[in-house]
Design a protein around this motif. Structure first.
Motif, PDB file in Angstrom:
ATOM      1  N   VAL A   1       0.793  -1.309   0.227  1.00 28.09           N
ATOM      2  CA  VAL A   1       0.019   0.045   0.015  1.00 28.09           C
ATOM      3  C   VAL A   1       1.092   1.300  -0.008  1.00 28.09           C
ATOM      4  O   VAL A   1       0.653   2.276  -0.867  1.00 28.09           O
ATOM      5  N   ARG A   2       1.970   1.146   0.759  1.00 32.83           N
ATOM      6  CA  ARG A   2       2.868   2.274   0.612  1.00 32.83           C
ATOM      7  C   ARG A   2       3.657   2.566  -0.640  1.00 32.83           C
ATOM      8  O   ARG A   2       3.691   3.561  -1.194  1.00 32.83           O
ATOM      9  N   PHE A   3       3.954   1.244  -1.358  1.00 30.19           N
ATOM     10  CA  PHE A   3       4.477   1.306  -2.540  1.00 30.19           C
ATOM     11  C   PHE A   3       3.563   2.052  -3.551  1.00 30.19           C
ATOM     12  O   PHE A   3       4.020   3.024  -4.374  1.00 30.19           O
ATOM     13  N   ALA A   4       2.190   1.510  -3.574  1.00 30.88           N
ATOM     14  CA  ALA A   4       1.541   1.934  -4.512  1.00 30.88           C
ATOM     15  C   ALA A   4       0.834   3.668  -4.582  1.00 30.88           C
ATOM     16  O   ALA A   4       0.833   4.341  -5.432  1.00 30.88           O
ATOM     17  N   SER A   5       0.664   3.916  -3.020  1.00 29.26           N
ATOM     18  CA  SER A   5       0.399   5.243  -2.872  1.00 29.26           C
ATOM     19  C   SER A   5       1.344   6.249  -3.207  1.00 29.26           C
ATOM     20  O   SER A   5       0.999   7.346  -3.607  1.00 29.26           O
ATOM     21  N   GLY A   6       2.696   5.761  -2.771  1.00 28.23           N
ATOM     22  CA  GLY A   6       3.805   6.492  -3.409  1.00 28.23           C
ATOM     23  C   GLY A   6       3.958   7.024  -4.593  1.00 28.23           C
ATOM     24  O   GLY A   6       4.426   8.158  -5.088  1.00 28.23           O
ATOM     25  N   TRP A   7       3.900   6.043  -5.377  1.00 30.67           N
ATOM     26  CA  TRP A   7       3.916   6.268  -6.883  1.00 30.67           C
ATOM     27  C   TRP A   7       2.448   6.975  -7.682  1.00 30.67           C
ATOM     28  O   TRP A   7       2.946   7.806  -8.517  1.00 30.67           O
ATOM     29  N   ALA A   8       1.424   6.916  -6.720  1.00 30.82           N
ATOM     30  CA  ALA A   8       0.348   7.890  -7.195  1.00 30.82           C
ATOM     31  C   ALA A   8       0.712   9.263  -6.842  1.00 30.82           C
ATOM     32  O   ALA A   8       0.287   9.942  -7.889  1.00 30.82           O
ATOM     33  N   LEU A   9       1.426   9.356  -5.837  1.00 28.53           N
ATOM     34  CA  LEU A   9       1.890  11.001  -5.622  1.00 28.53           C
ATOM     35  C   LEU A   9       2.844  11.476  -6.583  1.00 28.53           C
ATOM     36  O   LEU A   9       2.768  12.514  -7.060  1.00 28.53           O
ATOM     37  N   VAL A  10       3.577  10.448  -7.026  1.00 26.18           N
ATOM     38  CA  VAL A  10       4.643  10.845  -8.085  1.00 26.18           C
ATOM     39  C   VAL A  10       4.047  11.299  -9.452  1.00 26.18           C
ATOM     40  O   VAL A  10       4.175  12.278  -9.919  1.00 26.18           O
ATOM     41  N   PHE A  11       3.042  10.332  -9.654  1.00 28.72           N
ATOM     42  CA  PHE A  11       2.333  10.631 -11.011  1.00 28.72           C
ATOM     43  C   PHE A  11       1.449  11.857 -10.857  1.00 28.72           C
ATOM     44  O   PHE A  11       1.171  12.454 -12.025  1.00 28.72           O
ATOM     45  N   ILE A  12       0.707  12.028  -9.650  1.00 30.46           N
ATOM     46  CA  ILE A  12      -0.165  13.177  -9.930  1.00 30.46           C
ATOM     47  C   ILE A  12       0.611  14.617  -9.880  1.00 30.46           C
ATOM     48  O   ILE A  12       0.143  15.845 -10.341  1.00 30.46           O
ATOM     49  N   VAL A  13       1.826  14.589  -9.223  1.00 34.91           N
ATOM     50  CA  VAL A  13       2.909  15.556  -9.529  1.00 34.91           C
ATOM     51  C   VAL A  13       3.151  15.857 -10.822  1.00 34.91           C
ATOM     52  O   VAL A  13       3.276  16.852 -11.301  1.00 34.91           O
ATOM     53  N   VAL A  14       3.603  14.659 -11.448  1.00 28.35           N
ATOM     54  CA  VAL A  14       3.767  14.915 -13.000  1.00 28.35           C
ATOM     55  C   VAL A  14       2.536  15.625 -13.858  1.00 28.35           C
ATOM     56  O   VAL A  14       2.863  16.235 -14.573  1.00 28.35           O
ATOM     57  N   GLU A  15       1.204  14.993 -13.356  1.00 31.80           N
ATOM     58  CA  GLU A  15       0.205  15.454 -14.016  1.00 31.80           C
ATOM     59  C   GLU A  15       0.003  17.111 -13.897  1.00 31.80           C
ATOM     60  O   GLU A  15      -0.439  17.556 -14.634  1.00 31.80           O
ATOM     61  N   ALA A  16       0.400  17.382 -12.747  1.00 35.41           N
ATOM     62  CA  ALA A  16       0.215  18.946 -12.461  1.00 35.41           C
ATOM     63  C   ALA A  16       1.332  19.554 -13.307  1.00 35.41           C
ATOM     64  O   ALA A  16       0.976  20.550 -13.684  1.00 35.41           O
ATOM     65  N   LEU A  17       2.513  19.086 -13.378  1.00 35.62           N
ATOM     66  CA  LEU A  17       3.458  19.926 -14.322  1.00 35.62           C
ATOM     67  C   LEU A  17       3.028  19.793 -15.646  1.00 35.62           C
ATOM     68  O   LEU A  17       3.289  20.793 -16.373  1.00 35.62           O
ATOM     69  N   ILE A  18       2.641  18.840 -16.079  1.00 30.77           N
ATOM     70  CA  ILE A  18       1.920  18.559 -17.492  1.00 30.77           C
ATOM     71  C   ILE A  18       1.013  19.691 -17.984  1.00 30.77           C
ATOM     72  O   ILE A  18       1.076  20.347 -18.814  1.00 30.77           O
ATOM     73  N   GLY A  19       0.195  19.886 -16.782  1.00 33.36           N
ATOM     74  CA  GLY A  19      -0.989  20.762 -17.109  1.00 33.36           C
ATOM     75  C   GLY A  19      -0.405  22.183 -16.781  1.00 33.36           C
ATOM     76  O   GLY A  19      -0.770  23.040 -17.820  1.00 33.36           O
ATOM     77  N   ALA A  20       0.651  22.403 -16.074  1.00 31.38           N
ATOM     78  CA  ALA A  20       1.143  23.861 -16.111  1.00 31.38           C
ATOM     79  C   ALA A  20       1.994  24.128 -17.229  1.00 31.38           C
ATOM     80  O   ALA A  20       2.102  25.261 -17.844  1.00 31.38           O
ATOM     81  N   ALA A  21       2.515  22.881 -18.036  1.00 34.72           N
ATOM     82  CA  ALA A  21       3.147  23.458 -19.302  1.00 34.72           C
ATOM     83  C   ALA A  21       2.437  23.727 -20.333  1.00 34.72           C
ATOM     84  O   ALA A  21       2.703  24.544 -21.385  1.00 34.72           O
ATOM     85  N   LEU A  22       1.169  23.064 -20.152  1.00 35.63           N
ATOM     86  CA  LEU A  22       0.050  23.245 -21.332  1.00 35.63           C
ATOM     87  C   LEU A  22      -0.233  24.672 -21.338  1.00 35.63           C
ATOM     88  O   LEU A  22      -0.442  25.504 -22.532  1.00 35.63           O
ATOM     89  N   VAL A  23      -0.267  25.310 -20.105  1.00 37.91           N
ATOM     90  CA  VAL A  23      -0.815  26.644 -19.998  1.00 37.91           C
ATOM     91  C   VAL A  23       0.389  27.624 -20.362  1.00 37.91           C
ATOM     92  O   VAL A  23       0.240  28.561 -21.093  1.00 37.91           O
ATOM     93  N   THR A  24       1.510  27.348 -19.774  1.00 36.30           N
ATOM     94  CA  THR A  24       2.646  28.550 -19.681  1.00 36.30           C
ATOM     95  C   THR A  24       3.214  28.452 -21.092  1.00 36.30           C
ATOM     96  O   THR A  24       3.760  29.669 -21.550  1.00 36.30           O
TER      97      THR A  24
END
Length: 307
Positions: A90-113
């Motif tokens: 559970v730690r393993f999966a939730s840790g990777w989920a956190l990584v990918f939602i941060v990447v998700e935010a960065l992609i969204g930021a790139a689309l705008v900027t």
């Protein structure tokens, strides 16, 4: 927080992220991606912008919901660290989920900027949209596994390489179909007047011509998924059968939705429904893999993931 409540929270976070993804489709389909200008994370240079303009309201609402989703996933990872021992799946999966939602935010930021919004038809935007969809699927996959394992489900084994390869092809196929579908939806938004004949016209924009590729890939992936699900049903336990049945039904409903989407020239509401069905099918396929590869007492010697 008890483990039972944590599991309920994990399923809620998964549902929240699916909702945020659907709202993102509304942003794209309505051309509201530039609603906050080129500012990020602020909107039009302000923390709380005026919402008189519908595009600003839609984009700002999406940013708020995305921020809530990021905090929720961070809370999920934090809760997993408090409730489960180091190295637990559970730690393993939730840790990777956190990584990918941060990447998700960065992609969204790139689309705008970088201005990959509104009427932009650049190749960079197309690539970003495809990567965005792929990242979204991976994020949902890890959130699904976090909730599944937090609910007391067993770890998975990679001992049966044929099964691992089979589910890997299924998941990879869905990512490919989803990424091409995201680009297709972008083409529908940018070229709403394009007809079926334009899809096969060499003089049409390549985003219009790509629209003919998505249905073909979707049918091929659907055939593979149904075949795999029916094969895994034979002699399987209730969990595998349940996931397999869900996959088969979702494939059927998604194909019908795709045909209707083409017939109606991709209206906004149906684009959102089509995306939600794609997310549901992805989650069901992830669960098919989780149940089909689950460690059982007779095969506990298999290679486990973060047992």
């Amino acid at each position: 927080m008890t483990r039972r409540r944590f599991a309920l929270f994990a399923w809620s976070v998964l549902a929240l992220n699916v909702g945020v993804i659907a709202w993102g489709a509304v942003v794209r389909a309505t051309g509201s991606g530039a609603g906050c200008g080129s500012h990020w994370p602020r909107c039009d240079g302000a923390v709380l912008p005026g919402l008189e303009d519908s595009a600003t309201a839609i984009e700002f609402g999406h940013r708020l919901s995305s921020g809530v989703a990021l905090l929720a996933v961070a809370g999920l990872a934090w809760g997993a660290r408090r409730l489960f021992a180091p190295g637990h799946r559970v730690r393993f999966a939730s840790g990777w989920a956190l990584v990918f939602i941060v990447v998700e935010a960065l992609i969204g930021a790139a689309l705008v900027t970088y201005g990959w919004v509104d009427d932009d038809t650049s190749t960079a935007r197309v690539v970003a949209i495809a990567v965005h969809l792929a990242n979204t699927f991976v994020l949902l996959g890890w959130l699904t596994m976090t909730a599944w394992w937090a609910s007391g489900r067993p770890a998975v084994s990679f001992a049966d390489r044929r099964r691992v390869a089979a589910i890997g092809v299924a998941l990879g196929g869905l990512v490919l179909v989803g990424a091409v579908g995201a680009v297709t939806a972008l083409g529908d938004t940018l070229f709403p007047a394009a007809t079926v004949a334009d899809d096969f016209d060499p003089s049409s924009h390549y985003l219009v011509r790509l629209r003919a590729v998505h249905p073909v890939l979707a049918v091929l992936a659907a055939g593979y998924l149904v075949t795999l699900a029916r094969r895994w049903m034979d002699g399987a336990d209730g969990a595998v059968r349940g996931a397999a049945v869900a996959v088969v039904w979702l494939v059927a409903v998604q194909l019908v939705a795709g045909v209707v989407n083409l017939a109606l020239a991709a209206p906004l509401w149906l684009q959102v429904v089509h995306l939600l069905l794609a997310d549901a099918l992805w989650v069901a396929t992830v669960l098919l893999g989780a149940t089909g590869l689950a460690v059982r007492e007779a095969t506990a010697a298999g290679i486990e993931v973060a047992a």
